[in-house]
Design a protein around this motif. Structure first.
Motif, short mmCIF file in Angstrom:
data_model
loop_
_atom_site.label_atom_id
_atom_site.label_comp_id
_atom_site.label_asym_id
_atom_site.label_seq_id
_atom_site.Cartn_x
_atom_site.Cartn_y
_atom_site.Cartn_z
N GLU A 1 0.82 -1.21 0.00
CA GLU A 1 0.00 0.00 0.00
C GLU A 1 0.86 1.26 0.00
O GLU A 1 1.98 1.25 0.48
N SER A 2 0.27 2.32 -0.56
CA SER A 2 1.00 3.58 -0.66
C SER A 2 0.03 4.74 -0.52
O SER A 2 -1.11 4.66 -0.97
N ILE A 3 0.50 5.82 0.09
CA ILE A 3 -0.34 7.01 0.22
C ILE A 3 -0.71 7.56 -1.16
O ILE A 3 -1.78 8.14 -1.35
N GLU A 4 0.14 7.33 -2.14
CA GLU A 4 -0.15 7.75 -3.53
C GLU A 4 -1.43 7.09 -4.01
O GLU A 4 -2.29 7.74 -4.61
N TYR A 5 -1.59 5.81 -3.75
CA TYR A 5 -2.79 5.09 -4.18
C TYR A 5 -4.01 5.47 -3.36
O TYR A 5 -5.12 5.57 -3.89
N ILE A 6 -3.82 5.69 -2.08
CA ILE A 6 -4.93 6.12 -1.22
C ILE A 6 -5.49 7.44 -1.71
O ILE A 6 -6.70 7.60 -1.89
N ASP A 7 -4.60 8.40 -1.97
CA ASP A 7 -5.03 9.71 -2.47
C ASP A 7 -5.68 9.60 -3.85
O ASP A 7 -6.69 10.23 -4.13
N SER A 8 -5.12 8.76 -4.71
CA SER A 8 -5.66 8.57 -6.05
C SER A 8 -7.07 7.97 -6.01
O SER A 8 -7.96 8.42 -6.73
N ILE A 9 -7.26 6.99 -5.16
CA ILE A 9 -8.58 6.36 -5.04
C ILE A 9 -9.61 7.36 -4.54
O ILE A 9 -10.71 7.50 -5.09
N ARG A 10 -9.25 8.10 -3.50
CA ARG A 10 -10.16 9.11 -2.94
C ARG A 10 -10.51 10.16 -4.01
O ARG A 10 -11.67 10.49 -4.21
N ASP A 11 -9.51 10.64 -4.74
CA ASP A 11 -9.75 11.65 -5.77
C ASP A 11 -10.63 11.11 -6.89
O ASP A 11 -11.50 11.82 -7.39
N THR A 12 -10.41 9.87 -7.28
CA THR A 12 -11.21 9.27 -8.35
C THR A 12 -12.65 9.09 -7.92
O THR A 12 -13.57 9.40 -8.67
N VAL A 13 -12.87 8.62 -6.71
CA VAL A 13 -14.24 8.43 -6.21
C VAL A 13 -14.95 9.78 -6.14
O VAL A 13 -16.10 9.90 -6.55
N GLU A 14 -14.26 10.80 -5.65
CA GLU A 14 -14.86 12.14 -5.60
C GLU A 14 -15.18 12.64 -7.01
O GLU A 14 -16.23 13.25 -7.23
N TYR A 15 -14.30 12.39 -7.96
CA TYR A 15 -14.49 12.85 -9.33
C TYR A 15 -15.69 12.16 -9.98
O TYR A 15 -16.52 12.79 -10.61
#
Length: 118
Positions: A103-117
């Motif tokens: 796991e990586s904070i990069e992926y956590i942030d990416s997932i959150r941003d994609t769901v919001e988008y």
């Protein structure tokens, strides 16, 4: 997720949401499956659940943050967020942490941003 992936994911999501793909449901719009007597809730259990939740249904979208979202995630998002919307329910974004080394904070942030988008 970068712009080239974002466009692709949103196009796929649009297809799943707005196409006429039908899911197998019964007449009362409930998912069908095999009947397992051991998995049946008693009327008392159902009443207690309704009292605790106020009758709101809850879904979850549990991606594992070890990579970017893909088409399978788009399908899951449509199912979980879409069904919750139809039923007046809620969907939780819950990161699955079964493999912490990947796991990586990069992926956590990416997932959150994609769901919001989406």
């Amino acid at each position: 997720i970068n712009a080239e992936y974002m466009g692709t994911l949103s196009e796929c999501l649009f297809f799943f949401v707005f196409s006429k793909v039908q899911m197998e449901t019964s007449a009362d719009d409930q998912f069908q499956g095999r009947h397992l007597e051991s998995a049946v809730n008693t009327p008392e259990q159902l009443a207690a659940l309704k009292e605790r939740t106020g009758g709101t249904v809850y879904f979850r979208f549990p991606p594992e943050p070890n990579g970017y979202l893909h088409i399978g995630h788009a399908k899951s998002m449509c199912l979980n967020f879409g069904k919750a919307g139809k039923m007046g329910g809620k969907t939780y974004l819950r990161y699955d942490d079964t493999n912490p080394e990947a796991e990586s904070i990069e992926y956590i942030d990416s997932i959150r941003d994609t769901v919001e988008y989406i």
